[in-house]
Write a protein that holds these residues in place. Structure first.
Motif, mmCIF file in Angstrom:
data_model
loop_
_atom_site.group_PDB
_atom_site.id
_atom_site.type_symbol
_atom_site.label_atom_id
_atom_site.label_comp_id
_atom_site.label_asym_id
_atom_site.label_seq_id
_atom_site.Cartn_x
_atom_site.Cartn_y
_atom_site.Cartn_z
ATOM 1 N N ALA A 65 0.845 -1.196 0.000
ATOM 2 C CA ALA A 65 0.000 0.000 0.000
ATOM 3 C C ALA A 65 0.880 1.245 0.000
ATOM 4 C CB ALA A 65 -0.927 0.001 1.211
ATOM 5 N N PHE A 66 0.384 2.293 -0.657
ATOM 6 C CA PHE A 66 1.151 3.532 -0.726
ATOM 7 C C PHE A 66 0.184 4.699 -0.856
ATOM 8 C CE2 PHE A 66 3.474 6.738 -3.356
ATOM 9 C CZ PHE A 66 4.451 7.078 -2.413
ATOM 10 N N ASN A 67 0.432 5.759 -0.080
ATOM 11 C CA ASN A 67 -0.379 6.974 -0.128
ATOM 12 C C ASN A 67 0.358 8.050 -0.926
ATOM 13 O OD1 ASN A 67 -2.393 5.870 1.559
ATOM 14 N ND2 ASN A 67 -1.198 6.394 3.374
ATOM 15 N N PHE A 68 -0.350 8.677 -1.856
ATOM 16 C CA PHE A 68 0.245 9.689 -2.717
ATOM 17 C C PHE A 68 0.064 11.090 -2.131
ATOM 18 C CE2 PHE A 68 -1.009 6.210 -5.564
ATOM 19 C CZ PHE A 68 0.175 5.983 -6.245
ATOM 20 N N SER A 69 0.982 11.970 -2.494
ATOM 21 C CA SER A 69 0.769 13.387 -2.223
ATOM 22 C C SER A 69 0.011 13.982 -3.404
ATOM 23 C CB SER A 69 2.106 14.108 -2.049
ATOM 24 O OG SER A 69 2.740 14.282 -3.306
ATOM 25 N N GLU A 70 -0.550 15.169 -3.201
ATOM 26 C CA GLU A 70 -1.330 15.784 -4.274
ATOM 27 C C GLU A 70 -0.439 16.461 -5.318
ATOM 28 O OE1 GLU A 70 -4.436 18.298 -2.881
ATOM 29 O OE2 GLU A 70 -5.360 16.726 -1.656
ATOM 30 N N GLY A 71 0.857 16.579 -5.026
ATOM 31 C CA GLY A 71 1.763 17.211 -5.982
ATOM 32 C C GLY A 71 2.600 16.199 -6.713
ATOM 33 N N LEU A 72 3.913 16.253 -6.494
ATOM 34 C CA LEU A 72 4.846 15.350 -7.164
ATOM 35 C C LEU A 72 5.094 14.101 -6.329
ATOM 36 C CD1 LEU A 72 7.145 18.096 -8.477
ATOM 37 C CD2 LEU A 72 6.574 16.124 -9.878
ATOM 38 N N ASN A 73 5.162 12.954 -6.996
ATOM 39 C CA ASN A 73 5.434 11.681 -6.342
ATOM 40 C C ASN A 73 6.473 10.934 -7.161
ATOM 41 O OD1 ASN A 73 2.918 11.243 -4.275
ATOM 42 N ND2 ASN A 73 2.257 12.322 -6.114
ATOM 43 N N PHE A 74 7.522 10.439 -6.485
ATOM 44 C CA PHE A 74 8.555 9.666 -7.177
ATOM 45 C C PHE A 74 8.570 8.240 -6.647
ATOM 46 C CE2 PHE A 74 10.102 14.014 -7.664
ATOM 47 C CZ PHE A 74 10.373 14.044 -9.027
ATOM 48 N N ILE A 75 8.648 7.288 -7.585
ATOM 49 C CA ILE A 75 8.766 5.872 -7.235
ATOM 50 C C ILE A 75 10.097 5.387 -7.805
ATOM 51 C CG2 ILE A 75 7.756 3.577 -7.489
ATOM 52 C CD1 ILE A 75 5.036 4.980 -7.910
ATOM 53 N N HIS A 76 11.037 5.084 -6.925
ATOM 54 C CA HIS A 76 12.357 4.632 -7.355
ATOM 55 C C HIS A 76 12.444 3.122 -7.260
ATOM 56 C CE1 HIS A 76 13.187 8.621 -5.166
ATOM 57 N NE2 HIS A 76 13.071 8.886 -6.460
ATOM 58 N N GLY A 77 13.170 2.534 -8.166
ATOM 59 C CA GLY A 77 13.387 1.101 -8.088
ATOM 60 C C GLY A 77 14.102 0.575 -9.306
ATOM 61 N N THR A 78 15.089 -0.242 -9.075
ATOM 62 C CA THR A 78 15.802 -0.857 -10.198
ATOM 63 C C THR A 78 14.952 -1.962 -10.791
ATOM 64 O OG1 THR A 78 16.902 -2.368 -8.676
ATOM 65 C CG2 THR A 78 18.051 -0.314 -9.194
ATOM 66 N N ASN A 79 15.466 -2.617 -11.789
ATOM 67 C CA ASN A 79 14.731 -3.704 -12.440
ATOM 68 C C ASN A 79 14.364 -4.795 -11.438
ATOM 69 O OD1 ASN A 79 14.945 -2.396 -14.882
ATOM 70 N ND2 ASN A 79 16.807 -3.503 -15.497
ATOM 71 N N ASP A 80 13.156 -5.324 -11.618
ATOM 72 C CA ASP A 80 12.649 -6.460 -10.829
ATOM 73 C C ASP A 80 12.322 -6.093 -9.385
ATOM 74 O OD1 ASP A 80 12.978 -8.181 -13.047
ATOM 75 O OD2 ASP A 80 15.088 -8.481 -12.529
ATOM 76 N N THR A 81 12.173 -4.827 -9.064
ATOM 77 C CA THR A 81 11.742 -4.448 -7.714
ATOM 78 C C THR A 81 10.245 -4.146 -7.671
ATOM 79 O OG1 THR A 81 12.330 -2.141 -8.160
ATOM 80 C CG2 THR A 81 13.991 -3.517 -7.058
ATOM 81 N N GLY A 82 9.585 -4.240 -8.799
ATOM 82 C CA GLY A 82 8.142 -4.043 -8.845
ATOM 83 C C GLY A 82 7.703 -2.623 -9.153
ATOM 84 N N LYS A 83 8.653 -1.762 -9.529
ATOM 85 C CA LYS A 83 8.328 -0.363 -9.824
ATOM 86 C C LYS A 83 7.299 -0.255 -10.953
ATOM 87 C CE LYS A 83 11.558 1.694 -11.995
ATOM 88 N NZ LYS A 83 10.962 1.615 -13.356
ATOM 89 N N SER A 84 7.595 -0.921 -12.063
ATOM 90 C CA SER A 84 6.688 -0.832 -13.218
ATOM 91 C C SER A 84 5.341 -1.487 -12.921
ATOM 92 C CB SER A 84 7.329 -1.471 -14.447
ATOM 93 O OG SER A 84 8.433 -0.701 -14.882
ATOM 94 N N SER A 85 5.351 -2.589 -12.175
ATOM 95 C CA SER A 85 4.089 -3.248 -11.814
ATOM 96 C C SER A 85 3.229 -2.314 -10.975
ATOM 97 C CB SER A 85 4.368 -4.538 -11.038
ATOM 98 O OG SER A 85 5.039 -5.469 -11.860
ATOM 99 N N LEU A 86 3.856 -1.591 -10.058
ATOM 100 C CA LEU A 86 3.126 -0.626 -9.234
ATOM 101 C C LEU A 86 2.548 0.484 -10.097
ATOM 102 C CD1 LEU A 86 2.236 0.794 -6.642
ATOM 103 C CD2 LEU A 86 4.596 1.602 -6.355
ATOM 104 N N ILE A 87 3.351 1.034 -10.985
ATOM 105 C CA ILE A 87 2.896 2.135 -11.828
ATOM 106 C C ILE A 87 1.796 1.682 -12.796
ATOM 107 C CG2 ILE A 87 3.635 3.706 -13.669
ATOM 108 C CD1 ILE A 87 6.329 3.925 -12.183
ATOM 109 N N LYS A 88 1.972 0.493 -13.371
ATOM 110 C CA LYS A 88 0.956 -0.038 -14.289
ATOM 111 C C LYS A 88 -0.374 -0.259 -13.594
ATOM 112 C CE LYS A 88 4.071 -2.603 -17.397
ATOM 113 N NZ LYS A 88 3.650 -2.145 -18.709
ATOM 114 N N SER A 89 -0.306 -0.616 -12.313
ATOM 115 C CA SER A 89 -1.536 -0.961 -11.598
ATOM 116 C C SER A 89 -2.484 0.227 -11.443
ATOM 117 C CB SER A 89 -1.197 -1.526 -10.219
ATOM 118 O OG SER A 89 -0.635 -0.529 -9.384
ATOM 119 N N LEU A 90 -1.968 1.447 -11.560
ATOM 120 C CA LEU A 90 -2.790 2.637 -11.321
ATOM 121 C C LEU A 90 -3.904 2.765 -12.364
ATOM 122 C CD1 LEU A 90 0.056 5.148 -10.374
ATOM 123 C CD2 LEU A 90 -1.375 3.772 -8.848
ATOM 124 N N TYR A 91 -3.529 2.945 -13.611
ATOM 125 C CA TYR A 91 -4.562 3.079 -14.643
ATOM 126 C C TYR A 91 -5.184 1.737 -15.018
ATOM 127 C CZ TYR A 91 -4.098 8.063 -15.343
ATOM 128 O OH TYR A 91 -4.138 9.427 -15.165
#
Length: 554
Positions: free
Chosen positions: A21-47
């Protein structure tokens, strides 16, 4: 500003019993992560949770993932829960649940997206040219750049849009305000009317061809008629008439006799009743003996009369019933006789039976054809009038001046981005020229050109569109060996300019210098975006509600 804000994302794996679970701010949000840490899976899950289908890893699908995305829009909090093709959408207003719905298909969710955000873009399907409300991805595509496809081919981040005819052109005109939502709503109605008119015209043409064939070959149609059979029928009808007349005379004679008997009975009853009254009034009460004797005789006579009166009434009643039966029979015979005579009178002396049948059949068929054609013509005229009214309304949106103003603004925003991203300045170009403005660029210029196009499009949407502005989600701006300096410039461009448009969520392999101090999460564990310690809390947040709605669906 008319914005949608992502508040929280929660992801649950039922098979692995892990969650995130992750709570966003209303402005800028950065998600850092190298390959295979789930960064893209997290970002894809939004839309993806909102119904925008993306390329999801098979390993992710096997984990029985349920995603919940909470967003804020105006004064409402809206929760989307997605599991495979199932969606649960809950709307709260001022802390009170306003609605809760479950959808088993993406097409069903489309209507809910339309209701929530006013998105009503109509696109034509390639397979049958049917015009329908476009799926949610056609709303989301300007706001999302996916690292798999979005950085190499502009507007290609979402799946499922290639099934529409010219979806990019129509969607871009819709989003930019060149052709606002009212235009596409009217255009969709116009296409539906045109299709109905075409179908009716085809039906009318078929009827006309059928009528011509009927007229051509009707004279060759032979009727297999047994004339002797019909002549015998006529003789039978004549005999029936004669028999009915004889029966009618017999019934009338019987009726006359019954009426005569009924009158006699009525007279007898009347006499008995009058005799009773006369006898009572003629008694002389001065002579007691004489009075008594007379009274005795009168009473004795009364008994006999009353006995006779009862039987007379009974007989009169039976006569009345017989008369009613005879009246009914006479009426029935009269109607039957008139019907038979009418059938005989319909046979015209100058036509044979075959000619009569031919004539009546032809007239009936011709009348049926004309009635059908007349009805279709009325429908076509009514639809054509509706279409003419729509044509007039649609012309008001084909505003050349407005189109030029919007495209000029788009080009100015594109040039602004090109300067900041060290790209050649484009002197000509409009919203729908996405291919010419982004393809053919080599090396690191390609992703920067795509980013510049998205920025110009988003700025144009902000200024001219009536739709809510969605969060801008960008997965890994550092593409195709973009050096650190250009990467920093691109990130700074997001900080300074893109954040003015809407909430921004950026995925990056590692924190850049100018990301410091902004709301962020750093993913470091390989293959473990989801954690077992978060399972219980996220399970309670998602599963009871989803299961309750799923049971309601079934």
């Amino acid at each position: 500003m008319n914005q949608v804000i992502f508040k929280r994302v929660a992801i649950l794996s039922l098979s692995e019993k892990k969650a995130f679970a992750f709570n966003f701010s209303e402005g800028l949000n950065f998600i850092h992560g190298t390959n295979d840490t789930g960064k893209s899976s997290l970002i894809k899950s939004l839309y993806f949770c909102l119904g925008g289908d993306l390329r999801i890893d098979d390993s992710w699908k096997k984990q029985e993932i349920i995603t919940k995305l909470t967003l804020a829009y105006q004064d409402e909090i809206i929760n989307f829960i997605r599991k495979s093709s199932y969606f649960v959408v809950t709307v709260h207003k001022n802390g009170v649940k306003k609605s809760e719905k479950i959808f088993s298909k993406l097409s069903e969710l489309t209507s809910e997206i339309q209701n929530l955000f006013g998105f009503n873009l109509l696109l034509a399907l390639k397979k049958n040219k049917e015009t329908i409300i476009a799926n949610p991805a056609s709303y989301y595509f300007p706001f999302y750049i996916d690292q798999d496809d979005g950085w190499s081919n502009v507007l290609e981040s979402f799946n499922g849009l290639k099934m529409y005819v010219d979806w990019q052109k129509n969607a871009l005109q819709y989003h930019s305000g060149i052709k606002p939502k009212e235009y596409y709503a009217l255009n969709g109605e116009q296409k539906i009317l045109a299709l109905k008119i075409s179908e009716l015209e085809q039906e009318a043409e078929l009827i006309r061809k059928t009528k011509l064939r009927f007229e051509k070959y009707f004279e060759n149609i032979s009727f297999d008629i047994d004339v002797d059979f019909y002549l015998n029928k006529i003789d039978y009808f004549i005999k029936q008439c004669e028999e009915l007349e004889q029966q009618e005379r017999a019934y009338r004679l019987k009726a006359m006799n019954l009426y005569s008997r009924r009158n006699i009975l009525s007279d007898l009853i009347f006499s008995i009743e009058n005799e009773r009254a006369d006898s009572s009034s003629n008694i002389n009460e001065e002579d007691d003996i004489s009075f008594s004797l007379k009274k005795y005789d009168i009473n004795k006579n009364k008994v006999a009369l009353f006995s006779q009166k009862a039987s007379l009434y009974d007989e009169k009643s039976k006569v009345d019933e017989q008369l009613m039966t005879i009246r009914s029979k006479l009426l029935e015979h009269a109607e039957m006789s008139e019907h038979i005579k009418s059938m005989l009178n319909n046979v015209h002396d100058n036509f044979s039976i075959k000619e009569i049948i031919d004539s009546e059949a032809y007239k009936s068929a011709a009348l049926a054809f004309e009635e059908q054609l007349s009805e279709i013509r009325e429908k076509i005229n009514a639809l054509a009038l509706e279409k003419a009214i729509l044509d007039t309304k649609i012309k008001t949106f084909n505003n050349v001046k407005r189109t030029r103003i919007i495209n000029n603004y788009f080009l100015s925003m594109l040039n602004r981005a090109q300067v900041k991203l060290h790209l050649p300045i484009t002197e000509k170009g409009g919203v729908i020229n996405y291919k010419a403005l982004t393809t053919g660029k080599t090396g690191s210029r390609s992703p920067r050109a795509i980013f510049a196009y998205h920025y110009a499009l988003l700025m144009t949407i902000q200024k001219y569109s009536t739709l809510p502005i969605l969060p801008i989600v960008i997965d890994s701006p550092k593409q195709q060996d973009l050096d650190d300096e250009l990467t920093e410039q691109l990130i700074q461009f997001c900080l300074d300019d893109l954040a003015e448009v809407s909430q921004v969520i950026i995925g990056a392999v590692k924190p850049e210098k100018n990301m410091a101090g902004y709301h962020s999460i750093n993913l470091v564990k390989k293959f473990s975006l989801l954690q077992s310690e978060a399972f219980s809390e996220v399970y309670q947040e998602i599963v009871p509600q989803f299961n309750a709605m799923f049971r309601h669906l079934n």
